[in-house]
Design a protein around this motif. Structure first.
Motif, mmCIF file in Angstrom:
data_model
loop_
_atom_site.group_PDB
_atom_site.id
_atom_site.type_symbol
_atom_site.label_atom_id
_atom_site.label_comp_id
_atom_site.label_asym_id
_atom_site.label_seq_id
_atom_site.Cartn_x
_atom_site.Cartn_y
_atom_site.Cartn_z
ATOM 1 N N ALA A 1 -1.561 8.012 -7.743
ATOM 2 C CA ALA A 1 -0.107 8.077 -7.900
ATOM 3 C C ALA A 1 0.476 9.293 -7.188
ATOM 4 O O ALA A 1 1.525 9.210 -6.542
ATOM 5 C CB ALA A 1 0.257 8.098 -9.384
ATOM 6 N N MET A 2 -0.208 10.430 -7.284
ATOM 7 C CA MET A 2 0.346 11.664 -6.721
ATOM 8 C C MET A 2 0.117 11.757 -5.216
ATOM 9 O O MET A 2 0.923 12.329 -4.490
ATOM 10 C CB MET A 2 -0.280 12.900 -7.391
ATOM 11 C CG MET A 2 -0.028 13.037 -8.873
ATOM 12 S SD MET A 2 1.695 13.148 -9.336
ATOM 13 C CE MET A 2 2.155 14.771 -8.738
ATOM 14 N N LEU A 3 -1.005 11.215 -4.766
ATOM 15 C CA LEU A 3 -1.362 11.386 -3.355
ATOM 16 C C LEU A 3 -1.078 10.125 -2.533
ATOM 17 O O LEU A 3 -1.378 10.071 -1.345
ATOM 18 C CB LEU A 3 -2.840 11.786 -3.221
ATOM 19 C CG LEU A 3 -3.282 13.009 -4.047
ATOM 20 C CD1 LEU A 3 -4.793 13.183 -4.016
ATOM 21 C CD2 LEU A 3 -2.603 14.284 -3.533
ATOM 22 N N GLY A 4 -0.527 9.107 -3.203
ATOM 23 C CA GLY A 4 -0.119 7.916 -2.465
ATOM 24 C C GLY A 4 -1.251 6.964 -2.126
ATOM 25 O O GLY A 4 -1.155 6.205 -1.179
ATOM 26 N N GLY A 5 -2.303 6.969 -2.917
ATOM 27 C CA GLY A 5 -3.423 6.051 -2.652
ATOM 28 C C GLY A 5 -3.169 4.678 -3.249
ATOM 29 O O GLY A 5 -2.345 4.519 -4.150
ATOM 30 N N GLN A 6 -3.862 3.691 -2.714
ATOM 31 C CA GLN A 6 -3.792 2.324 -3.243
ATOM 32 C C GLN A 6 -4.836 2.201 -4.351
ATOM 33 O O GLN A 6 -5.992 2.565 -4.128
ATOM 34 C CB GLN A 6 -4.110 1.350 -2.098
ATOM 35 C CG GLN A 6 -3.980 -0.104 -2.444
ATOM 36 C CD GLN A 6 -2.501 -0.527 -2.507
ATOM 37 O OE1 GLN A 6 -1.681 -0.004 -1.740
ATOM 38 N NE2 GLN A 6 -2.183 -1.407 -3.425
#
Ligand SMILES: N[C@@H](CCC(=O)N[C@@H](CS)C(=O)NCC(=O)O)C(=O)O
Length: 191
Positions: free
Chosen positions: A110-115
């Motif tokens: 969520a914080m680092l933009g991962g899927q």
């Protein structure tokens, strides 16, 4: 005991736990820039070459959750964990492992933009957050009035999220973070 430490690392969580236990320990500062966590000496303590790591006599412990479990059992008088055989023990162990196996990677996504791929073993942050909110219930802690190492592990993830400027969470989780950071031993966010 020696805690291998850098203030910009998860070692802050282990330090919080040591302080909640009122343990006597020595800080061994580790500078990432100098590669001090990859030296042969350090790799003999933590073969993964990461912080935190704790040395207690002959025992070498790595992984934040393992350190918190170890300390909670060692400092039984601090009453930070249900004893072996106590009815709460199973849920406590589950929450300790959940913090690192599901909550942390979901928060990272969520914080680092991962899927998030559920096949990898953890759910999306929204789901995980609902699980924690449900477990917290009316609180004030995960085991009601009883503050445990599970609050150190799970709570520190939400403290980290706040520190990194995550959007305000559900009121119950925000209030939980407020309560945790008000504890005298808790790390000061951003410090
Ligand atoms: N799951 C591990 C994660 C440890 C970890 O990734 N630590 C970071 C600092 S927060 C680290 O040492 N990074 C340096 C590196 O991987 O080279 C734990 O909780 O102990």
């Amino acid at each position: 005991m020696k805690l291998y430490y850098n203030p910009k690392s998860r070692a802050v969580i282990a330090k919080w736990m040591l302080d909640e236990c009122a343990a006597k320990y020595e800080i061994v500062p580790i500078e990432f820039e100098k590669g001090e966590h990859k030296t042969p000496e350090f790799l003999r303590i933590n073969p993964a070459g990461k912080l935190p790591a704790l040395v207690d006599g002959e025992s070498k412990i790595f992984e934040t959750a393992a350190i918190c479990l170890y300390l909670a059992d060692k400092f039984a008088e601090a009453n930070l964990a249900p004893r072996i055989g106590a009815p709460e023990r199973g849920r406590y162990l589950s929450l300790m492992v959940y913090s690192t196996a599901q909550l942390e990677p979901a928060l990272g996504d969520a914080m680092l933009g991962g899927q998030t791929s559920p096949q990898r073993g953890w759910a999306d942050f929204e789901t995980v957050r609902k699980v924690v909110e449900g477990e917290l219930g009316e609180g004030p802690y995960l085991f009601g009035e009883w503050f445990t190492a599970a609050d150190v592990m799970i709570g520190s993830m939400f403290m980290w999220r706040r520190m990194l400027g995550g959007q305000p969470d559900r009121p119950r989780l925000e209030a939980y973070v407020d309560r945790l950071i008000a504890r005298p031993a808790a790390p000061k966010l951003g410090a």
